[in-house]
Design a protein around this motif. Structure first.
Motif, PDB file in Angstrom:
ATOM      1  N   ARG A   1       0.841  -1.196   0.000  1.00 57.88           N
ATOM      2  CA  ARG A   1       0.000   0.000   0.000  1.00 57.88           C
ATOM      3  C   ARG A   1       0.876   1.246   0.000  1.00 57.88           C
ATOM      4  NH1 ARG A   1      -4.491  -1.848   4.527  1.00 57.88           N
ATOM      5  NH2 ARG A   1      -5.391  -3.515   3.254  1.00 57.88           N
ATOM      6  N   THR A   2       0.475   2.230  -0.786  1.00 58.00           N
ATOM      7  CA  THR A   2       1.143   3.529  -0.812  1.00 58.00           C
ATOM      8  C   THR A   2       0.072   4.590  -0.596  1.00 58.00           C
ATOM      9  OG1 THR A   2       0.846   3.872  -3.176  1.00 58.00           O
ATOM     10  CG2 THR A   2       2.866   2.709  -2.487  1.00 58.00           C
ATOM     11  N   PRO A   3       0.478   5.809  -0.278  1.00 56.32           N
ATOM     12  CA  PRO A   3      -0.526   6.866  -0.148  1.00 56.32           C
ATOM     13  C   PRO A   3      -1.348   7.029  -1.431  1.00 56.32           C
ATOM     14  CG  PRO A   3       1.544   7.581   0.818  1.00 56.32           C
ATOM     15  CD  PRO A   3       1.824   6.274   0.127  1.00 56.32           C
ATOM     16  N   LEU A   4      -0.681   7.010  -2.577  1.00 58.09           N
ATOM     17  CA  LEU A   4      -1.384   7.191  -3.847  1.00 58.09           C
ATOM     18  C   LEU A   4      -2.331   6.034  -4.142  1.00 58.09           C
ATOM     19  CD1 LEU A   4      -1.901   8.817  -6.399  1.00 58.09           C
ATOM     20  CD2 LEU A   4       0.131   7.722  -7.426  1.00 58.09           C
ATOM     21  N   SER A   5      -1.872   4.814  -3.940  1.00 52.46           N
ATOM     22  CA  SER A   5      -2.744   3.671  -4.237  1.00 52.46           C
ATOM     23  C   SER A   5      -3.986   3.659  -3.357  1.00 52.46           C
ATOM     24  CB  SER A   5      -1.981   2.341  -4.110  1.00 52.46           C
ATOM     25  OG  SER A   5      -1.677   2.036  -2.760  1.00 52.46           O
ATOM     26  N   MET A   6      -3.834   4.084  -2.114  1.00 53.45           N
ATOM     27  CA  MET A   6      -4.993   4.097  -1.212  1.00 53.45           C
ATOM     28  C   MET A   6      -5.946   5.243  -1.549  1.00 53.45           C
ATOM     29  SD  MET A   6      -4.522   1.357   0.322  1.00 53.45           S
ATOM     30  CE  MET A   6      -5.746   1.341   1.602  1.00 53.45           C
ATOM     31  N   ALA A   7      -5.418   6.409  -1.922  1.00 56.04           N
ATOM     32  CA  ALA A   7      -6.283   7.522  -2.336  1.00 56.04           C
ATOM     33  C   ALA A   7      -7.068   7.127  -3.576  1.00 56.04           C
ATOM     34  CB  ALA A   7      -5.448   8.775  -2.593  1.00 56.04           C
ATOM     35  N   GLN A   8      -6.405   6.473  -4.524  1.00 63.52           N
ATOM     36  CA  GLN A   8      -7.078   6.041  -5.748  1.00 63.52           C
ATOM     37  C   GLN A   8      -8.115   4.955  -5.463  1.00 63.52           C
ATOM     38  OE1 GLN A   8      -3.529   5.096  -8.009  1.00 63.52           O
ATOM     39  NE2 GLN A   8      -3.636   7.038  -9.130  1.00 63.52           N
ATOM     40  N   ARG A   9      -7.762   4.020  -4.617  1.00 66.16           N
ATOM     41  CA  ARG A   9      -8.683   2.919  -4.306  1.00 66.16           C
ATOM     42  C   ARG A   9     -10.017   3.441  -3.767  1.00 66.16           C
ATOM     43  NH1 ARG A   9      -7.051  -1.841  -0.331  1.00 66.16           N
ATOM     44  NH2 ARG A   9      -5.992  -2.477  -2.215  1.00 66.16           N
ATOM     45  N   TYR A  10      -9.937   4.456  -2.905  1.00 73.90           N
ATOM     46  CA  TYR A  10     -11.157   4.966  -2.275  1.00 73.90           C
ATOM     47  C   TYR A  10     -11.745   6.187  -2.981  1.00 73.90           C
ATOM     48  CZ  TYR A  10     -10.064   1.572   1.273  1.00 73.90           C
ATOM     49  OH  TYR A  10      -9.803   0.390   1.918  1.00 73.90           O
ATOM     50  N   GLY A  11     -11.250   6.470  -4.182  1.00 72.92           N
ATOM     51  CA  GLY A  11     -11.842   7.518  -5.003  1.00 72.92           C
ATOM     52  C   GLY A  11     -11.600   8.937  -4.527  1.00 72.92           C
ATOM     53  N   HIS A  12     -10.490   9.163  -3.862  1.00 74.65           N
ATOM     54  CA  HIS A  12     -10.167  10.509  -3.377  1.00 74.65           C
ATOM     55  C   HIS A  12      -9.286  11.204  -4.420  1.00 74.65           C
ATOM     56  CE1 HIS A  12     -12.065   9.325   0.291  1.00 74.65           C
ATOM     57  NE2 HIS A  12     -11.148   8.413   0.560  1.00 74.65           N
ATOM     58  N   ASP A  13      -9.927  11.696  -5.476  1.00 77.60           N
ATOM     59  CA  ASP A  13      -9.218  12.244  -6.627  1.00 77.60           C
ATOM     60  C   ASP A  13      -8.362  13.462  -6.280  1.00 77.60           C
ATOM     61  OD1 ASP A  13     -10.379  10.250  -8.153  1.00 77.60           O
ATOM     62  OD2 ASP A  13     -12.069  11.518  -8.775  1.00 77.60           O
ATOM     63  N   GLU A  14      -8.863  14.353  -5.428  1.00 80.93           N
ATOM     64  CA  GLU A  14      -8.085  15.541  -5.060  1.00 80.93           C
ATOM     65  C   GLU A  14      -6.815  15.151  -4.308  1.00 80.93           C
ATOM     66  OE1 GLU A  14     -10.033  19.334  -3.743  1.00 80.93           O
ATOM     67  OE2 GLU A  14     -11.767  17.985  -3.590  1.00 80.93           O
ATOM     68  N   VAL A  15      -6.958  14.177  -3.422  1.00 79.96           N
ATOM     69  CA  VAL A  15      -5.785  13.704  -2.670  1.00 79.96           C
ATOM     70  C   VAL A  15      -4.792  13.067  -3.628  1.00 79.96           C
ATOM     71  CG1 VAL A  15      -4.979  12.095  -0.902  1.00 79.96           C
ATOM     72  CG2 VAL A  15      -7.062  13.424  -0.506  1.00 79.96           C
ATOM     73  N   ALA A  16      -5.285  12.229  -4.529  1.00 76.13           N
ATOM     74  CA  ALA A  16      -4.406  11.571  -5.504  1.00 76.13           C
ATOM     75  C   ALA A  16      -3.688  12.598  -6.372  1.00 76.13           C
ATOM     76  CB  ALA A  16      -5.211  10.604  -6.369  1.00 76.13           C
ATOM     77  N   ALA A  17      -4.397  13.616  -6.841  1.00 75.11           N
ATOM     78  CA  ALA A  17      -3.795  14.652  -7.682  1.00 75.11           C
ATOM     79  C   ALA A  17      -2.721  15.409  -6.910  1.00 75.11           C
ATOM     80  CB  ALA A  17      -4.869  15.608  -8.190  1.00 75.11           C
ATOM     81  N   TYR A  18      -2.998  15.733  -5.646  1.00 74.50           N
ATOM     82  CA  TYR A  18      -2.015  16.436  -4.825  1.00 74.50           C
ATOM     83  C   TYR A  18      -0.767  15.572  -4.641  1.00 74.50           C
ATOM     84  CZ  TYR A  18       0.331  18.418  -0.794  1.00 74.50           C
ATOM     85  OH  TYR A  18       1.285  18.930   0.041  1.00 74.50           O
TER      86      TYR A  18
END
Length: 195
Positions: free
Chosen positions: A170-187
Motif C-alpha cells: 500500500r502507498t498513499p497514492l494507491s490508497m487515495a485512488q482505491r477509495y476515489g479521493h481524486d483531489e488527494v491523488a492529484a495532490y
C-alpha cells in the motif's frame, strides 16, 4: 571503617529499594485499561488521578496506549495533557499503530499537527498498520495529507497491509485512488507520488 558504615548502609538500602519502587510504579493491565477507559470517556479528573500512579506510556493489546486513544478521539486538550505527563508521541504498538497514525486515520489535522510539533515521526511504520500519510490518504483527508507532506512525509513510502496470508503493498497514492479521493491523488502526484 566505622565512618563508612552509614554510607554503605545507605547504598545497600537504596539498591534494595529500587526494584520495589519500580514494581510499585509499573502499571498493571487493569490500571492501564482504567486510564485508557478514562481517556475514552473524556473523564479529565480520573485521567489526572490515574496519571499519578500509572505510566502514561502503558499499553494494552488491542487498546493501544492512552495517547493513541486520545489521538483517535481527536480532543487536543487530552492529547496535550498526556504529552505533558510524559507520554511518547512515537510509541508504536503492533496492530494499534501510534498516536500520529491514529490521528491521521481519523482525520484529525489539528491533533496530527500538534504531534508533529512535539517531534512525532511522520514516516513511522508500525507492524500491522500503515504510515500516517497512507491512513490520511485512504480517508481522503486532503488538509491532513498536506500537513504531513509539508512536515516531510515520504509520498512514496509503502507499507504492507491486508490479509496476513497475502499481504498487499500500500502507498498513499494507491490508497487515495482505491477509495476515489481524486483531489488527494492529484495532490500526491503533484508532490512526486508514484504507484
Amino acid at each position: 571503617m566505622l565512618r563508612c558504615l552509614p554510607m554503605l548502609t545507605l547504598l545497600l538500602s537504596a539498591s534494595l529499594l529500587a526494584p520495589v519502587r519500580a514494581a510499585t510504579l509499573a502499571p498493571s493491565d487493569d490500571a492501564c485499561e482504567a486510564l485508557i477507559e478514562a481517556v475514552q470517556d473524556v473523564d479529565v479528573d480520573t485521567i489526572k488521578q490515574r496519571l499519578v500512579r500509572t505510566d502514561p506510556d502503558c499499553t494494552v493489546p488491542m487498546e493501544g496506549s492512552p495517547l493513541i486513544a486520545a489521538a483517535e478521539i481527536g480532543l487536543l486538550p487530552l492529547v496535550k495533557l498526556l504529552v505533558e505527563a510524559g507520554a511518547s508521541v512515537d510509541l508504536g504498538i503492533e496492530g494499534d499503530g501510534n498516536p500520529l497514525i491514529a490521528a491521521s486515520g481519523a482525520g484529525w489535522t489539528h491533533v496530527a499537527a500538534y504531534l508533529i510539533e512535539q517531534g512525532a515521526d511522520v514516516n513511522a511504520v508500525v507492524v500491522g498498520d500503515e504510515t500516517p500519510l497512507i491512513n490520511a490518504a485512504a480517508g481522503g483527508h486532503l488538509a491532513l495529507v498536506r500537513v504531513l507532506v509539508k512536515a516531510g512525509a515520504d509520498v512514496n513510502r509503502a507499507a504492507w497491509g491486508g490479509n496476513t496470508a497475502a499481504p498487499e503493498r500500500r502507498t498513499p497514492l494507491s490508497m487515495a485512488q482505491r477509495y476515489g479521493h481524486d483531489e488527494v491523488a492529484a495532490y500526491l502526484m503533484a508532490e512526486g507520488a508514484r504507484e
